[in-house]
Design an enzyme around this catalytic site. Structure first.
Site, PDB file in Angstrom:
ATOM      1  N   GLU A   1     -10.580   9.210  11.140  1.00 35.81           N
ATOM      2  CA  GLU A   1     -11.983   8.816  10.938  1.00 35.81           C
ATOM      3  C   GLU A   1     -12.649   8.446  12.257  1.00 35.81           C
ATOM      4  OE1 GLU A   1     -14.146   8.530   7.959  1.00 35.81           O
ATOM      5  OE2 GLU A   1     -12.687  10.087   7.605  1.00 35.81           O
TER       6      GLU A   1
ATOM      7  N   GLY B   1       0.826  -1.212   0.000  1.00 36.91           N
ATOM      8  CA  GLY B   1       0.000   0.000   0.000  1.00 36.91           C
ATOM      9  C   GLY B   1       0.858   1.260   0.000  1.00 36.91           C
ATOM     10  N   GLN B   2       0.171   2.391  -0.020  1.00 38.73           N
ATOM     11  CA  GLN B   2       0.888   3.683  -0.062  1.00 38.73           C
ATOM     12  C   GLN B   2       1.868   3.831   1.103  1.00 38.73           C
ATOM     13  OE1 GLN B   2      -0.676   8.136  -0.365  1.00 38.73           O
ATOM     14  NE2 GLN B   2      -0.900   7.436   1.729  1.00 38.73           N
ATOM     15  N   ASP B   3       1.352   3.689   2.335  1.00 40.37           N
ATOM     16  CA  ASP B   3       2.203   3.919   3.508  1.00 40.37           C
ATOM     17  C   ASP B   3       3.257   2.827   3.637  1.00 40.37           C
ATOM     18  OD1 ASP B   3       0.378   5.898   3.894  1.00 40.37           O
ATOM     19  OD2 ASP B   3      -0.180   5.334   5.936  1.00 40.37           O
TER      20      ASP B   3
ATOM     21  N   THR C   1      -6.772   6.160  12.985  1.00 38.52           N
ATOM     22  CA  THR C   1      -7.164   7.139  11.962  1.00 38.52           C
ATOM     23  C   THR C   1      -8.019   8.279  12.506  1.00 38.52           C
ATOM     24  OG1 THR C   1      -8.601   7.380  10.014  1.00 38.52           O
ATOM     25  CG2 THR C   1      -9.054   5.506  11.415  1.00 38.52           C
TER      26      THR C   1
ATOM     27  N   LYS D   1     -12.018   0.437  12.854  1.00 35.97           N
ATOM     28  CA  LYS D   1     -10.775   1.045  13.348  1.00 35.97           C
ATOM     29  C   LYS D   1     -10.877   1.389  14.841  1.00 35.97           C
ATOM     30  CE  LYS D   1      -7.701   1.357   9.937  1.00 35.97           C
ATOM     31  NZ  LYS D   1      -6.352   0.808  10.019  1.00 35.97           N
TER      32      LYS D   1
ATOM     33  N   TYR E   1     -15.983   1.372   8.316  1.00 37.39           N
ATOM     34  CA  TYR E   1     -14.512   1.452   8.397  1.00 37.39           C
ATOM     35  C   TYR E   1     -14.094   2.043   9.741  1.00 37.39           C
ATOM     36  CZ  TYR E   1      -9.830   3.459   7.735  1.00 37.39           C
ATOM     37  OH  TYR E   1      -8.508   3.820   7.893  1.00 37.39           O
TER      38      TYR E   1
ATOM     39  N   ALA F   1      -5.092  -3.170   5.814  1.00 38.18           N
ATOM     40  CA  ALA F   1      -6.506  -2.966   6.149  1.00 38.18           C
ATOM     41  C   ALA F   1      -7.296  -2.801   4.865  1.00 38.18           C
ATOM     42  CB  ALA F   1      -6.684  -1.696   6.994  1.00 38.18           C
ATOM     43  N   GLN F   2      -8.608  -3.009   4.951  1.00 40.22           N
ATOM     44  CA  GLN F   2      -9.495  -2.501   3.909  1.00 40.22           C
ATOM     45  C   GLN F   2      -9.635  -1.031   4.283  1.00 40.22           C
ATOM     46  OE1 GLN F   2     -11.457  -0.866   1.714  1.00 40.22           O
ATOM     47  NE2 GLN F   2     -13.121  -1.112   3.190  1.00 40.22           N
TER      48      GLN F   2
HETATM   49  P1  NAP Z   1      -3.654   1.242   1.308  1.00 39.59           P
HETATM   50  O1  NAP Z   1      -2.832   1.919   0.261  1.00 39.59           O
HETATM   51  O2  NAP Z   1      -5.077   0.923   0.996  1.00 39.59           O
HETATM   52  O3  NAP Z   1      -2.902  -0.104   1.723  1.00 39.59           O
HETATM   53  C1  NAP Z   1      -3.559  -1.125   2.442  1.00 39.59           C
HETATM   54  C2  NAP Z   1      -2.693  -2.362   2.468  1.00 39.59           C
HETATM   55  O4  NAP Z   1      -3.415  -3.405   3.156  1.00 39.59           O
HETATM   56  C3  NAP Z   1      -2.334  -2.924   1.088  1.00 39.59           C
HETATM   57  O5  NAP Z   1      -1.033  -3.422   1.113  1.00 39.59           O
HETATM   58  C4  NAP Z   1      -3.332  -4.081   0.938  1.00 39.59           C
HETATM   59  O6  NAP Z   1      -2.898  -5.086   0.054  1.00 39.59           O
HETATM   60  C5  NAP Z   1      -3.364  -4.600   2.371  1.00 39.59           C
HETATM   61  N1  NAP Z   1      -4.533  -5.446   2.627  1.00 39.59           N
HETATM   62  C6  NAP Z   1      -5.834  -5.132   2.409  1.00 39.59           C
HETATM   63  N2  NAP Z   1      -6.633  -6.154   2.760  1.00 39.59           N
HETATM   64  C7  NAP Z   1      -5.813  -7.144   3.216  1.00 39.59           C
HETATM   65  C8  NAP Z   1      -6.052  -8.467   3.696  1.00 39.59           C
HETATM   66  N3  NAP Z   1      -7.274  -8.961   3.796  1.00 39.59           N
HETATM   67  N4  NAP Z   1      -4.981  -9.209   4.074  1.00 39.59           N
HETATM   68  C9  NAP Z   1      -3.737  -8.727   3.962  1.00 39.59           C
HETATM   69  N5  NAP Z   1      -3.438  -7.479   3.504  1.00 39.59           N
HETATM   70  C10 NAP Z   1      -4.478  -6.699   3.127  1.00 39.59           C
HETATM   71  O7  NAP Z   1      -3.667   2.095   2.655  1.00 39.59           O
HETATM   72  P2  NAP Z   1      -2.669   3.248   3.151  1.00 39.59           P
HETATM   73  O8  NAP Z   1      -3.182   4.565   2.700  1.00 39.59           O
HETATM   74  O9  NAP Z   1      -1.278   2.860   2.855  1.00 39.59           O
HETATM   75  O10 NAP Z   1      -2.936   3.203   4.727  1.00 39.59           O
HETATM   76  C11 NAP Z   1      -2.204   2.324   5.560  1.00 39.59           C
HETATM   77  C12 NAP Z   1      -2.985   2.077   6.844  1.00 39.59           C
HETATM   78  O11 NAP Z   1      -3.207   3.324   7.509  1.00 39.59           O
HETATM   79  C13 NAP Z   1      -4.361   1.465   6.648  1.00 39.59           C
HETATM   80  O12 NAP Z   1      -4.609   0.627   7.753  1.00 39.59           O
HETATM   81  C14 NAP Z   1      -5.301   2.660   6.689  1.00 39.59           C
HETATM   82  O13 NAP Z   1      -6.593   2.256   7.101  1.00 39.59           O
HETATM   83  C15 NAP Z   1      -4.602   3.529   7.706  1.00 39.59           C
HETATM   84  N6  NAP Z   1      -4.769   4.977   7.569  1.00 39.59           N
HETATM   85  C16 NAP Z   1      -4.559   5.583   6.369  1.00 39.59           C
HETATM   86  C17 NAP Z   1      -4.654   6.960   6.289  1.00 39.59           C
HETATM   87  C18 NAP Z   1      -4.390   7.691   5.000  1.00 39.59           C
HETATM   88  O14 NAP Z   1      -4.809   8.843   4.885  1.00 39.59           O
HETATM   89  N7  NAP Z   1      -3.693   7.101   4.050  1.00 39.59           N
HETATM   90  C19 NAP Z   1      -4.946   7.716   7.441  1.00 39.59           C
HETATM   91  C20 NAP Z   1      -5.132   7.052   8.649  1.00 39.59           C
HETATM   92  C21 NAP Z   1      -5.017   5.677   8.709  1.00 39.59           C
HETATM   93  P3  NAP Z   1      -3.198  -5.009  -1.538  1.00 39.59           P
HETATM   94  O15 NAP Z   1      -2.104  -4.150  -2.107  1.00 39.59           O
HETATM   95  O16 NAP Z   1      -3.110  -6.420  -1.936  1.00 39.59           O
HETATM   96  O17 NAP Z   1      -4.549  -4.401  -1.697  1.00 39.59           O
HETATM   97  O1  F7E Z   2     -12.502  10.922   0.797  1.00 43.22           O
HETATM   98  C1  F7E Z   2     -15.162  13.059  -0.506  1.00 43.22           C
HETATM   99  C2  F7E Z   2     -15.527  11.889   0.392  1.00 43.22           C
HETATM  100  O2  F7E Z   2     -11.896   8.617   0.075  1.00 43.22           O
HETATM  101  C3  F7E Z   2     -12.285  12.218   1.287  1.00 43.22           C
HETATM  102  C4  F7E Z   2      -8.583   6.904   3.969  1.00 43.22           C
HETATM  103  O3  F7E Z   2      -7.189   6.876   3.761  1.00 43.22           O
HETATM  104  O4  F7E Z   2      -8.450   9.025   5.081  1.00 43.22           O
HETATM  105  C5  F7E Z   2      -9.047   8.349   3.995  1.00 43.22           C
HETATM  106  O5  F7E Z   2     -10.462   8.358   4.114  1.00 43.22           O
HETATM  107  C6  F7E Z   2     -13.563  13.031   1.161  1.00 43.22           C
HETATM  108  C7  F7E Z   2     -14.820  12.307   1.666  1.00 43.22           C
HETATM  109  O6  F7E Z   2     -10.711   9.688   2.043  1.00 43.22           O
HETATM  110  C8  F7E Z   2     -15.317  11.844  -3.910  1.00 43.22           C
HETATM  111  O7  F7E Z   2     -16.938  11.761   0.517  1.00 43.22           O
HETATM  112  C9  F7E Z   2     -16.020  13.569  -2.821  1.00 43.22           C
HETATM  113  O8  F7E Z   2     -15.622  13.207   2.380  1.00 43.22           O
HETATM  114  O9  F7E Z   2     -10.221  10.473  -0.206  1.00 43.22           O
HETATM  115  P1  F7E Z   2     -11.306   9.870   0.591  1.00 43.22           P
HETATM  116  P2  F7E Z   2     -11.390   9.488   3.475  1.00 43.22           P
HETATM  117  O10 F7E Z   2     -12.753   8.947   3.392  1.00 43.22           O
HETATM  118  O11 F7E Z   2     -11.213  10.773   4.222  1.00 43.22           O
HETATM  119  C10 F7E Z   2      -8.739   8.477   6.385  1.00 43.22           C
HETATM  120  C11 F7E Z   2      -7.991   9.290   7.399  1.00 43.22           C
HETATM  121  C12 F7E Z   2      -8.510   7.013   6.464  1.00 43.22           C
HETATM  122  O12 F7E Z   2      -8.203   6.498   7.523  1.00 43.22           O
HETATM  123  C13 F7E Z   2      -8.911   6.201   5.290  1.00 43.22           C
HETATM  124  O13 F7E Z   2      -8.233   4.942   5.290  1.00 43.22           O
HETATM  125  O14 F7E Z   2     -13.786  13.277  -0.220  1.00 43.22           O
HETATM  126  N1  F7E Z   2     -15.344  12.796  -1.943  1.00 43.22           N
HETATM  127  N2  F7E Z   2     -16.033  13.003  -4.027  1.00 43.22           N
HETATM  128  C14 F7E Z   2     -14.891  11.721  -2.589  1.00 43.22           C
HETATM  129  N3  F7E Z   2     -14.153  10.677  -2.164  1.00 43.22           N
HETATM  130  C15 F7E Z   2     -13.823   9.734  -3.080  1.00 43.22           C
HETATM  131  N4  F7E Z   2     -13.058   8.694  -2.676  1.00 43.22           N
HETATM  132  N5  F7E Z   2     -14.248   9.796  -4.385  1.00 43.22           N
HETATM  133  C16 F7E Z   2     -15.003  10.837  -4.848  1.00 43.22           C
HETATM  134  O15 F7E Z   2     -15.362  10.886  -6.011  1.00 43.22           O
END
Ligand code: NAP
Ligand code: F7E
Length: 350
Positions: free
Chosen positions: A129, A13-15, A127, A155, A151, A84-85
């Site tokens: 969220e 994933g990204q992180d 998160t 979390k 979600y 995570a999903q």
């Molecule tokens: P991401 O890009 O969606 O990466 C998620 C990772 O989890 C991917 O490697 C994915 O594998 C793996 N995964 C999903 N389902 C799985 C399963 N059933 N078994 C094993 N691995 C699985 O997320 P991210 O943005 O890097 O975020 C990393 C973590 O931080 C996540 O837990 C997310 O919820 C949390 N988080 C993210 C943000 C944010 O803004 N980015 C903020 C707060 C918290 P695949 O590549 O195979 O799909």
């Molecule tokens: O949505 C609005 C949408 O999907 C941001 C995850 O990394 O950050 C992420 O969750 C906002 C929401 O991120 C579209 O409704 C409008 O209000 O980019 P998002 P998220 O839901 O904030 C948190 C911290 C995590 O933990 C999560 O893993 O944008 N929005 N129009 C849209 N969002 C999407 N995806 N697509 C649209 O077309």
């Protein structure tokens, strides 16, 4: 001194990709878990040029045996649970699956750690969220949680079970409460990357419009490269804790779109459509973080600001589509995912 070993769940994933690079630069031996999908998803590790340096372990979060296997293979000093999903929108479509993978799996992992080696330091990807519908802003570690999606509810479970294992078994278990963080490696479904990718295509004449949902939601957006450093810092402290990580600035989706148009030198009028299909049954209106604790205790601060982040993402996608137009092949996701318009999530009335 013994080389430090880290296990990153969700290294694809990204992180996961940014954290793996960060830890490799620090001299760690880095193990990362991935899912055996029919089409491998390793492009981020290739894009950062670290694929050969990561030791990959197949693991599925609903399979405890595979988690035990990952721990036995890597014998880590530190575990970063990033898998995570993670897409909030999809959690409304797969609420039970999200509960399994994003919530319950944290307990699976903690149980395996407790039995394998209670000296392991554990990072849980919590998160912003969690704050959900709470109108208080800015939000810090003491702000009550009001999750507003399956979600976020999953979390919340992960957050509390992490604290429970810290207190019950005296394990080093830490929650990073990270606000949204983005990058050119962000998944295409998240709104920032969806916009940067779509605008790049509009700029190059490959698409006419950007189609979004709720434009008024406000998010505290930072750069993922900055945020992974905070994860490592949390595990280097004398004791475990919970930390908010954020920029302290918030912008609406509309503002992100307008800033991205400016970065692409595009006129925003006439190229944006709203489709209710991209609205969620429930959305989080406003997120704005107060990361004073992390700034004081960890010495962490974000380096990349909002405008720079938007510019970085838009320029990266324009460059990718230009390279693609020239026939170049390189690790990248977007050409495999032409449009999310034909994904159907709701039954149509007959
Ligand atoms: P991401 O890009 O969606 O990466 C998620 C990772 O989890 C991917 O490697 C994915 O594998 C793996 N995964 C999903 N389902 C799985 C399963 N059933 N078994 C094993 N691995 C699985 O997320 P991210 O943005 O890097 O975020 C990393 C973590 O931080 C996540 O837990 C997310 O919820 C949390 N988080 C993210 C943000 C944010 O803004 N980015 C903020 C707060 C918290 P695949 O590549 O195979 O799909
Ligand atoms: O949505 C609005 C949408 O999907 C941001 C995850 O990394 O950050 C992420 O969750 C906002 C929401 O991120 C579209 O409704 C409008 O209000 O980019 P998002 P998220 O839901 O904030 C948190 C911290 C995590 O933990 C999560 O893993 O944008 N929005 N129009 C849209 N969002 C999407 N995806 N697509 C649209 O077309």
């Amino acid at each position: 001194m013994e080389t430090k070993r880290a296990l990153i769940t969700g290294v694809t994933g990204q992180d996961g990709a940014y954290l793996a690079r960060f830890l490799l630069d620090k001299g760690y031996e880095v193990y990362g878990t991935f899912r055996r999908l029919s089409t491998p998803n390793l492009w981020r590790l290739q894009a950062l040029n670290i694929f050969e340096r990561i030791k990959l372990i197949p693991m599925e979060l609903i399979d405890s045996a595979s988690i035990t296997g990952a721990l036995m293979i890597s014998r880590p000093h530190e575990v970063y649970n990033l898998a995570a999903q993670s897409f909030v929108g999809a959690s409304f479509e797969q609420p039970v699956g999200t509960g399994e993978v994003t919530g319950l799996a944290v307990t699976r992992l903690l149980e395996c750690i407790r039995h394998a080696d209670p000296g392991i330091r554990f990072y849980q990807a919590s998160t912003s969220e969690l704050f959900g519908s709470n109108p208080t802003a800015p939000q810090n570690e003491d702000t009550p949680f009001m999750p507003a999606s399956p979600y976020a509810a999953a979390k919340l479970y992960g957050y509390w079970v992490t604290r429970t294992y810290r207190e019950a078994y005296n394990l080093f278990c830490t929650n990073g409460i990270l606000f949204n963080h983005e990058s050119p490696l962000r998944g295409l479904e998240f709104v920032t990357r969806k916009i940067s990718n779509a605008l790049a295509k509009v700029k190059l004449g490959l698409e006419q419009k950007v189609v979004l949902g709720n434009l008024e939601a406000s998010r505290d957006w930072g750069f993922a490269g900055d945020y992974v450093e905070s994860m490592w810092l949390m595990l280097q402290q004398d004791g475990p804790g919970d930390y908010v990580i954020s920029t302290g600035e918030t912008h609406t989706v509309r503002e992100y779109f307008e800033e991205a148009c400016a970065a692409a030198e595009l006129d925003p009028s006439g190229i944006l459509d709203v489709d209710p299909k991209f609205m969620r049954p429930l959305d989080v209106d406003l997120l704005l973080g107060d990361s004073a604790r992390a700034r004081q205790k960890l010495g962490w601060a974000p380096r990349v600001g909002f405008k720079e982040l938007v510019r970085m993402m838009v320029q990266a996608d324009i460059q990718r589509w230009k390279r693609w137009q020239k026939g170049e092949q390189f690790p990248w996701d977007a050409f495999n995912y032409p449009s999310e318009m034909n994904i159907i999530t709701r039954a149509m009335p007959v």
